[in-house]
Design an enzyme around this catalytic site. Structure first.
Site, PDB file in Angstrom:
ATOM      1  N   HIS A   1       0.863  -1.198   0.000  1.00  0.00           N
ATOM      2  CA  HIS A   1       0.000   0.000   0.000  1.00  0.00           C
ATOM      3  C   HIS A   1       0.894   1.241   0.000  1.00  0.00           C
ATOM      4  O   HIS A   1       1.965   1.245   0.621  1.00  0.00           O
ATOM      5  CB  HIS A   1      -0.894  -0.021   1.245  1.00  0.00           C
ATOM      6  CG  HIS A   1      -1.990   0.993   1.169  1.00  0.00           C
ATOM      7  ND1 HIS A   1      -1.761   2.328   1.410  1.00  0.00           N
ATOM      8  CD2 HIS A   1      -3.295   0.886   0.837  1.00  0.00           C
ATOM      9  CE1 HIS A   1      -2.901   2.992   1.238  1.00  0.00           C
ATOM     10  NE2 HIS A   1      -3.844   2.135   0.889  1.00  0.00           N
TER      11      HIS A   1
ATOM     12  N   GLU B   1      -3.954   1.776  -7.220  1.00  0.00           N
ATOM     13  CA  GLU B   1      -4.315   2.898  -6.352  1.00  0.00           C
ATOM     14  C   GLU B   1      -3.370   4.060  -6.645  1.00  0.00           C
ATOM     15  O   GLU B   1      -2.284   4.146  -6.035  1.00  0.00           O
ATOM     16  CB  GLU B   1      -4.161   2.517  -4.877  1.00  0.00           C
ATOM     17  CG  GLU B   1      -5.132   1.481  -4.398  1.00  0.00           C
ATOM     18  CD  GLU B   1      -5.426   1.623  -2.901  1.00  0.00           C
ATOM     19  OE1 GLU B   1      -6.596   1.673  -2.553  1.00  0.00           O
ATOM     20  OE2 GLU B   1      -4.485   1.709  -2.104  1.00  0.00           O
TER      21      GLU B   1
HETATM   22  P1  13P Z   1      -9.688   6.278   0.253  1.00  0.00           P
HETATM   23  O1  13P Z   1     -10.857   5.455  -0.255  1.00  0.00           O
HETATM   24  O2  13P Z   1      -9.944   6.895   1.594  1.00  0.00           O
HETATM   25  O3  13P Z   1      -9.205   7.217  -0.778  1.00  0.00           O
HETATM   26  O4  13P Z   1      -8.497   5.237   0.519  1.00  0.00           O
HETATM   27  C1  13P Z   1      -8.119   4.395  -0.507  1.00  0.00           C
HETATM   28  C2  13P Z   1      -7.144   3.432   0.012  1.00  0.00           C
HETATM   29  O5  13P Z   1      -6.023   3.791   0.339  1.00  0.00           O
HETATM   30  C3  13P Z   1      -7.580   2.033   0.166  1.00  0.00           C
HETATM   31  O6  13P Z   1      -6.514   1.184   0.400  1.00  0.00           O
END
Ligand code: 13P
Length: 262
Positions: free
Chosen positions: A97, A169
């Site tokens: 992450h 992400e």
């Molecule tokens: P948000 O949905 O708060 O933007 O976070 C995304 C995230 O980091 C999920 O792992």
């Protein structure tokens, strides 16, 4: 006709909820989310809540994921938790992450070792990749995605690629970042095509067609449907909106009601 791929809706609670609060919140979700063959709902509470929640959940309704772990199985590593200690409680593990990469300086090598450790312990790693705002501005999105993929999957064999989930992400879209803005469906589509192209080069065409690719970054109940309708996006990794029962349940309902499952 082959049946449509499963959709994954993953709640990353990050460092929120005490074990007691997590248990109460799970009670609320249990009442509102029914088990589904098509939609796998996965909850990722903080490490201290994993054991109590694993006793509480109905595994047909929810699965649990670790947010983090150390890649060695045991030993003198003060403060760490190994994936072999967690595997009785969880079925999935988030790896790489951006908050781990950039707040805790996790290296590509650590990430590759964590992916391998999860597989070795029969857990499904959810490998997060995504470019920073600066990389996007400099036209380096494709290069960043490529390098995080190739490094993260470095220790994965052709046989094991089917045990992995990829989550795209983009760092600039995660709600906790200053100036966060949600990604456009076209950006996400471009990224999932790239990801599948690289997986195809590294592991073959079948792997690239079958690997689940999820999106995460400022997803809420208004935007979830649009993201889920991108062909090639197999689910969502949700931070902020997963902490609000109404929002999270609405997202799960949207996933269940998708056209491909009619
Ligand atoms: P948000 O949905 O708060 O933007 O976070 C995304 C995230 O980091 C999920 O792992």
């Amino acid at each position: 006709m082959t049946s449509p791929r499963k959709t994954y809706i993953i709640a990353n609670w990050k460092m929120n909820f005490t074990p007691g609060e997590a248990s109460l919140y799970l009670h609320r979700l249990e009442k509102r989310i029914t088990p589904s063959r098509n939609v796998q709902v996965i909850l990722a509470p903080s490490t201290v809540a994993l054991q109590p929640l694993s006793l509480q959940i109905n595994r047909r309704q929810f699965k649990l994921a670790a947010q983090n772990f150390y890649w060695r199985d045991y030993g003198a590593y003060t403060g760490e938790t190994s994936v072999s200690q967690l595997r009785g409680f969880v079925d999935y593990a988030i790896v790489g992450h951006s908050e781990r990469r950039y707040v805790f300086n996790e290296s590509e090598e650590d990430i590759a070792k964590k992916v391998a450790a999860a597989i070795r312990n029969n857990l499904t790693p959810i490998l997060c990749i995504g470019e920073t705002a600066m990389e996007r501005k400099d036209g380096e999105t494709a290069a960043a995605i490529y390098s995080q993929l190739i490094n993260g999957l470095h220790e994965v064999s052709k046989e094991d690629i089917s045990k992995i989930i990829i989550a795209y992400e983009p760092v600039w879209a995660i709600s906790s970042n200053k100036n966060a803005r949600p990604a456009k469906p076209a950006d996400i589509d471009e990224a999932q095509i790239l990801i599948r192209k690289h997986v195809s080069k590294l592991f073959g065409k079948t792997a690239s067609e079958q690997i689940p690719v999820l999106y995460g970054g400022s997803v809420n109940s208004d935007t979830a449907g649009g993201y889920l309708s991108i062909n090639g996006i197999d689910g969502l990794l949700i931070g902020g909106a997963s902490l609000i029962a109404d929002s999270f349940c609405a997202i799960v309902e949207t996933a269940k009601g998708m056209k491909k499952y009619e």
